[in-house]
Scaffold this motif. Structure first.
Motif, PDB file in Angstrom:
ATOM      1  N   THR A  29       0.838  -1.187   0.000  1.00  0.00           N
ATOM      2  CA  THR A  29       0.000   0.000   0.000  1.00  0.00           C
ATOM      3  C   THR A  29       0.879   1.245   0.000  1.00  0.00           C
ATOM      4  N   ILE A  30       0.600   2.151  -0.943  1.00  0.00           N
ATOM      5  CA  ILE A  30       1.338   3.414  -0.989  1.00  0.00           C
ATOM      6  C   ILE A  30       0.690   4.378  -0.004  1.00  0.00           C
ATOM      7  N   ASP A  31       1.476   4.891   0.920  1.00  0.00           N
ATOM      8  CA  ASP A  31       0.927   5.799   1.931  1.00  0.00           C
ATOM      9  C   ASP A  31       0.430   7.091   1.306  1.00  0.00           C
ATOM     10  N   GLY A  32      -0.601   7.680   1.922  1.00  0.00           N
ATOM     11  CA  GLY A  32      -1.099   8.968   1.480  1.00  0.00           C
ATOM     12  C   GLY A  32      -0.165  10.089   1.909  1.00  0.00           C
ATOM     13  N   GLY A  33      -0.320  11.237   1.261  1.00  0.00           N
ATOM     14  CA  GLY A  33       0.509  12.385   1.606  1.00  0.00           C
ATOM     15  C   GLY A  33       0.751  13.260   0.390  1.00  0.00           C
ATOM     16  N   SER A  34       1.752  14.102   0.471  1.00  0.00           N
ATOM     17  CA  SER A  34       2.065  15.002  -0.641  1.00  0.00           C
ATOM     18  C   SER A  34       3.002  14.306  -1.630  1.00  0.00           C
ATOM     19  N   PHE A  35       2.963  14.755  -2.885  1.00  0.00           N
ATOM     20  CA  PHE A  35       3.868  14.215  -3.905  1.00  0.00           C
ATOM     21  C   PHE A  35       4.297  15.352  -4.827  1.00  0.00           C
ATOM     22  N   SER A  36       5.434  15.165  -5.428  1.00  0.00           N
ATOM     23  CA  SER A  36       5.949  16.129  -6.423  1.00  0.00           C
ATOM     24  C   SER A  36       6.223  15.392  -7.719  1.00  0.00           C
ATOM     25  N   VAL A  37       6.068  16.100  -8.831  1.00  0.00           N
ATOM     26  CA  VAL A  37       6.282  15.509 -10.152  1.00  0.00           C
ATOM     27  C   VAL A  37       7.439  16.234 -10.828  1.00  0.00           C
ATOM     28  N   ALA A  42      12.882  18.597 -14.356  1.00  0.00           N
ATOM     29  CA  ALA A  42      12.390  19.920 -13.947  1.00  0.00           C
ATOM     30  C   ALA A  42      11.098  19.726 -13.160  1.00  0.00           C
ATOM     31  N   PHE A  43      10.875  20.604 -12.189  1.00  0.00           N
ATOM     32  CA  PHE A  43       9.669  20.537 -11.366  1.00  0.00           C
ATOM     33  C   PHE A  43       8.432  20.826 -12.231  1.00  0.00           C
ATOM     34  N   ALA A  44       7.438  19.900 -12.218  1.00  0.00           N
ATOM     35  CA  ALA A  44       6.244  20.060 -13.048  1.00  0.00           C
ATOM     36  C   ALA A  44       4.998  20.356 -12.228  1.00  0.00           C
ATOM     37  N   GLY A  45       4.996  20.030 -10.934  1.00  0.00           N
ATOM     38  CA  GLY A  45       3.827  20.290 -10.102  1.00  0.00           C
ATOM     39  C   GLY A  45       3.830  19.403  -8.876  1.00  0.00           C
ATOM     40  N   GLU A  46       2.791  19.599  -8.054  1.00  0.00           N
ATOM     41  CA  GLU A  46       2.695  18.831  -6.824  1.00  0.00           C
ATOM     42  C   GLU A  46       1.226  18.680  -6.439  1.00  0.00           C
ATOM     43  N   GLY A  47       0.956  17.772  -5.507  1.00  0.00           N
ATOM     44  CA  GLY A  47      -0.420  17.558  -5.076  1.00  0.00           C
ATOM     45  C   GLY A  47      -0.472  16.668  -3.848  1.00  0.00           C
ATOM     46  N   LEU A  48      -1.680  16.242  -3.505  1.00  0.00           N
ATOM     47  CA  LEU A  48      -1.915  15.376  -2.356  1.00  0.00           C
ATOM     48  C   LEU A  48      -2.643  14.117  -2.811  1.00  0.00           C
ATOM     49  N   THR A  49      -2.394  13.021  -2.131  1.00  0.00           N
ATOM     50  CA  THR A  49      -3.075  11.773  -2.457  1.00  0.00           C
ATOM     51  C   THR A  49      -3.407  11.015  -1.186  1.00  0.00           C
ATOM     52  N   GLU A  50      -4.491  10.246  -1.251  1.00  0.00           N
ATOM     53  CA  GLU A  50      -4.799   9.311  -0.178  1.00  0.00           C
ATOM     54  C   GLU A  50      -4.026   8.018  -0.425  1.00  0.00           C
ATOM     55  N   SER A  51      -4.108   7.100   0.520  1.00  0.00           N
ATOM     56  CA  SER A  51      -3.407   5.819   0.372  1.00  0.00           C
ATOM     57  C   SER A  51      -3.917   5.079  -0.854  1.00  0.00           C
TER      58      SER A  51
END
Length: 257
Positions: A29-37, A42-51
């Protein structure tokens, strides 16, 4: 992970979001939290995800896509009658409410785009065009996939229907309802003629009921008058006018009977 553009009407914008259509192909299971792309380092964006559980598929949005535009127009179509059944004085009508949502998309970028459009899922409604199936269906949305070449414009329609049933007691139908059924092509001329004959019989019944009510009122008035005459006859006993008035009242009672 597949890079896509994600559009939903709730965004209140013509611009979709850049997103990753991520599948957890691991056994963990991938834990929920913030992620960056990062894209091309190069930095493309970021967001939040649940598990994200093993085998689960998830859309993760992280930035606005300035290279695409999406617009939608919803139209409610005229109600379509699909079946009419008449039995034992009751007409059962099956009809369909129909809506069409038109989507227009434009890829302004110089690179191809995979667009995912989220169309609302409504309980009781079903898709009419079986040839165009959504890529995925959730409890809240249909997800349709579109692949667009650079500078390409495309459009498609999502048509839905919702079956409705209505019952009508033939004896209660009005002339205006019959006219409406004819205009909507709910009934054919033969059924129209039969229903109009039913309407004529209703008018005849109403006329007879009015006559019955009138006769009952007359009967009640005569009964009250007879009670008055009988009281008058009692009061006349022993008076000089008894004989003449008794004959007159008796004749009046006989006439009323």
């Amino acid at each position: 992970a597949e890079k896509v553009s994600l559009w939903n009407a709730s965004l209140n914008s013509q611009r979709p979001l850049r997103a990753l259509w991520l599948t957890n192909s691991s056994s963990l299971t991938i834990d929920g939290g913030s992620f960056s792309v990062l894209e091309d380092e190069a930095f493309a964006g970021e967001g939040l995800t649940e598990s994200i559980k093993p085998g689960e598929k998830r859309l993760l949005s992280y930035a606005e896509d300035l290279g695409m535009r999406v617009t939608s127009t919803a139209n409610r179509m005229p109600e379509l009658v699909t079946h009419v059944d008449i039995s034992r004085g009751v007409m059962l009508q099956t009809s369909e409410l129909r809506t069409e949502t038109s989507y227009a998309v434009r890829n302004d970028d110089t690179t191809p785009r995979i667009l995912v459009i989220e169309h609302p899922f409504r309980s009781g409604w079903k898709l009419i065009d079986e040839s165009r199936k959504p890529e995925e269906t959730t409890s809240a949305t249909y997800r349709f996939r579109e692949t667009l070449k650079p500078k390409e414009t495309d459009s498609f329609i999502v048509a839905e229907s919702n079956p409705q049933e209505s019952s009508y007691v033939l004896a209660n139908l009005t002339d205006s309802q019959i006219v409406l059924f004819v205009q909507r092509k709910t009934i054919d001329p033969e059924v129209k003629a039969a229903l109009q004959k039913t309407g004529e019989q209703k008018q005849a019944i109403a006329s007879l009921e009015a006559e019955i009510s009138k006769r009952e009122d007359e009967t009640n008035a005569i009964y009250d008058d007879q009670q008055r005459l009988r009281e008058n006859l009692k009061a006349l006993k022993g008076s000089p006018e008894e004989r003449a008035l008794t004959q007159r009242y008796t004749q009046q009672l006989a006439d009323q009977e």
